[in-house]
Design an enzyme around this catalytic site. Structure first.
Site: not given
Ligand code: SAH
Length: 372
Positions: A87, A100, A107, A111, A114, A334
């Site tokens: 994305e 962005c 990933c 975290c 996220c 975010c």
């Protein structure tokens, strides 16, 4: 082809007995005129165009979906070469058009707050795929908002750019090059969850803006939120940030990102600890109220709590800005980027099974992707 910077192209043409300026011509076609077809590059000899067409391809990541938010934010779902979905988000803000971008497919860092981490990890993007996201966005702007031009690029999409170091900085060469996207160094931001060896490697190598996802002023809370902290604790991280600042000119600053999560890291005492930690440091803090996503148990703090935290920082000498949430109606805010990843780490399955990743031991971070 999009993964080659100016030096690579000069080498390419010289190896074929051609003049260096062919690299200039080719880049102007690609990035300024946005002409992706070698046949149409009329100032390059036909024979050379044919050789290029045989040896090089210009592959843009395929756009699967484009979503436009009511606030003007745009989100693209693009297909990486692996077949997974990544994305990319465009955030218009006054005269600024910030893109962005993603650096990895999923990933590895996991975290806890996220959404990308919950998808697991399926590999690095190539430099061409990173540049390709920017080129796709520019082509879309040209077509749909012809008066707007891309002004900033931030590596705050999916993935950890410093765990895909070479491709990230190869792409940055193209972003900054006048023959490429011509973005000045302060308009390109690398955001990291705290890969200390990566920050150390940046010293002397680059002058891009650095953003560090801090999220807590002490190791106990930070290790819960960012498992990577068990490997590179706050003291080592701050030392690396200091070294990066020292490698830059006097005007450079570091941005610390702080996702505010209700009753996890938004207590007034933590604002004071944060102010103490960042005292005498050329930096600013970006406060990002937590954006929920399906399956997350965290909550966004109330406006009162956010305001109190913000004010305490400012009253104690820290430059702090609150980031507004953009594109929430298209899940573009975010931490909401998920793409579709054929999960190599099986993290998504573990998450669904309800194994709380907060308590995953540090050894779970695959060492092969963490540079020593
Ligand atoms: N791996 C890099 C790049 C990803 S950017 C890094 O960690 O910096 C990720 C940024 O998005 C982080 O700074 C974090 O503050 C923010 N973020 C992630 N999940 C979020 C969420 N659910 N709500 C608000 N911000 C989030």
């Amino acid at each position: 082809m999009l993964g080659l910077d100016r030096d690579d192209l000069v080498k390419y043409f010289e190896a074929r007995g051609e003049k260096r300026f062919r690299a200039t011509q080719l880049m102007l076609w690609l990035y300024h005129k946005r002409e992706l077809n070698f046949e149409s590059m009329s100032n390059i000899a036909a024979t050379l165009r044919r050789v290029m067409a045989e040896e090089l391809t210009v592959e843009l990541p395929q756009v699967l979906t484009v979503l436009e938010s009511q606030d003007g934010t745009v989100k693209w779902l693009m297909k990486a070469q692996s077949g997974d979905t990544i994305e990319t988000v465009l955030i218009p803000d006054g005269r600024r058009q910030t893109l962005c971008i993603s650096s990895q497919v999923g990933c590895v860092l996991d975290c806890t707050f996220c959404a990308t981490g919950k998808q697991g990890f399926n590999g690095n993007l190539g430099a061409g795929e990173i540049v390709g996201q920017v080129l796709q966005a520019c082509l879309w702007l040209q077509e749909n908002r012809p008066n707007e031009r891309l002004s900033n690029v931030v590596f705050m999409g999916m993935g950890e750019p410093l765990l895909n170091f070479d491709a990230t900085f190869k792409a940055i060469d193209v972003f900054k090059d006048d023959l490429g996207f011509g973005l000045s160094r302060r308009r390109v931001t690398v955001s990291t969850a705290g890969v200390v060896p990566g920050i150390e490697r940046m010293c002397g190598l680059t002058t891009v803006a650095l953003a560090v996802s801090l999220h807590a002023p002490n190791d106990e809370i930070r290790s819960e939120l960012v498992p990577l902290n068990r490997r590179y604790p706050i003291e080592a991280l701050i030392d690396a940030c200091r070294a990066y600042l020292e490698s830059q000119d006097v005007k450079a600053t570091i941005t610390f990102e702080y996702t505010l999560i209700n009753e996890v890291n938004d207590m007034p005492s933590l604002a004071l600890d944060l102010a103490k930690l960042l005292r005498n440091f050329r930096c600013k803090v970006n406060l990002i109220p937590f954006n929920p996503f399906p399956g997350s148990t965290y909550q966004r703090p109330s406006e009162t709590r956010i305001y109190a935290f913000h004010k305490l920082l400012m009253d104690n000498g820290v430059r702090a800005m609150r980031r507004t949430t953009r594109g929430a109606d298209i899940d573009a805010a975010c931490g909401q980027l998920v793409g579709r990843v054929s999960d190599r780490t099986r993290r998504a399955a573990r998450y669904r099974e309800g194994v709380n990743p907060i308590f995953a031991p540090a050894e779970k971070i695959p060492t092969s992707t963490v540079p020593n």
